[in-house]
Design a protein around this motif. Structure first.
Motif, PDB file in Angstrom:
ATOM      1  N   GLN A   1       0.841  -1.196   0.000  1.00 37.31           N
ATOM      2  CA  GLN A   1       0.000   0.000   0.000  1.00 37.31           C
ATOM      3  C   GLN A   1       0.875   1.245   0.000  1.00 37.31           C
ATOM      4  OE1 GLN A   1      -3.446   0.193  -0.083  1.00 37.31           O
ATOM      5  NE2 GLN A   1      -3.296  -2.003  -0.498  1.00 37.31           N
ATOM      6  N   GLN A   3       0.507   5.520   0.723  1.00 36.25           N
ATOM      7  CA  GLN A   3      -0.233   6.719   1.076  1.00 36.25           C
ATOM      8  C   GLN A   3       0.509   7.926   0.512  1.00 36.25           C
ATOM      9  OE1 GLN A   3       0.272   4.331   3.825  1.00 36.25           O
ATOM     10  NE2 GLN A   3      -1.625   3.548   2.934  1.00 36.25           N
ATOM     11  N   ASN A  96      -0.426  11.377  -7.896  1.00 38.61           N
ATOM     12  CA  ASN A  96      -0.690  10.009  -8.338  1.00 38.61           C
ATOM     13  C   ASN A  96       0.628   9.270  -8.551  1.00 38.61           C
ATOM     14  OD1 ASN A  96      -0.859   8.279 -11.139  1.00 38.61           O
ATOM     15  ND2 ASN A  96      -2.623   7.912  -9.814  1.00 38.61           N
ATOM     16  N   ARG A 102      -0.564  -0.868  -9.717  1.00 37.03           N
ATOM     17  CA  ARG A 102      -1.750  -0.220  -9.152  1.00 37.03           C
ATOM     18  C   ARG A 102      -1.530   1.283  -9.103  1.00 37.03           C
ATOM     19  NH1 ARG A 102      -4.116  -2.579  -3.719  1.00 37.03           N
ATOM     20  NH2 ARG A 102      -5.544  -0.887  -4.215  1.00 37.03           N
ATOM     21  N   TYR A 104      -2.282   4.842  -7.232  1.00 38.19           N
ATOM     22  CA  TYR A 104      -2.606   5.390  -5.915  1.00 38.19           C
ATOM     23  C   TYR A 104      -2.784   6.900  -6.019  1.00 38.19           C
ATOM     24  CZ  TYR A 104      -1.201   0.865  -4.047  1.00 38.19           C
ATOM     25  OH  TYR A 104      -1.111  -0.473  -3.776  1.00 38.19           O
ATOM     26  N   TRP A 105      -3.736   7.414  -5.213  1.00 33.24           N
ATOM     27  CA  TRP A 105      -4.064   8.834  -5.234  1.00 33.24           C
ATOM     28  C   TRP A 105      -3.961   9.443  -3.845  1.00 33.24           C
ATOM     29  CZ3 TRP A 105      -5.094  11.103  -9.896  1.00 33.24           C
ATOM     30  CH2 TRP A 105      -5.399  10.246 -10.959  1.00 33.24           C
TER      31      TRP A 105
END
Length: 115
Positions: A1, A3, A96, A102, A104-105
């Protein structure tokens, strides 16, 4: 992930400047493709600028010559320097990144250009 935390938005007069920063939760060296998008009220999100492989850049025609995207490896940020701002630049600006296939924003930062 991943952030992403954006900062630097605000209210500025036409012709003014702002600098947006995006700080990812992972090392910036993790990302080959990073960029800034924006979304104005009632409009679709659009690409503003991208930086690929640390140095290759591309810009929307509407911002060429006024905006500059860059990576700051020392501070682990990707930045967007915006000069000669116009009222039509008013929008929420989003950072971004692409990571492991993937997208991510960030949460977005408001830029308002008005006298």
């Amino acid at each position: 992930q991943v952030q992403l935390v954006e900062s630097g938005g605000g209210l500025v007069q036409p012709g003014g400047s702002l600098r947006l920063s995006c700080a990812p939760s992972r090392s910036i060296f993790s990302f080959n493709d990073m960029g800034w998008y924006r979304q104005a009220p009632g409009k679709e999100r659009e690409l503003v600028a991208r930086i690929i492989a640390g140095s290759m850049t591309n810009y929307a025609d509407s911002v060429k010559g006024r905006f500059t995207i860059s990576r700051d490896n020392a501070n682990n940020t990707v930045n967007l320097q915006m000069n000669n701002l116009k009222p039509e630049d008013t929008a929420v600006y989003y950072c971004n990144v692409l990571w492991h296939f993937r997208s991510y924003w960030g949460q977005g930062t408001q830029v308002t250009v008005s006298s």
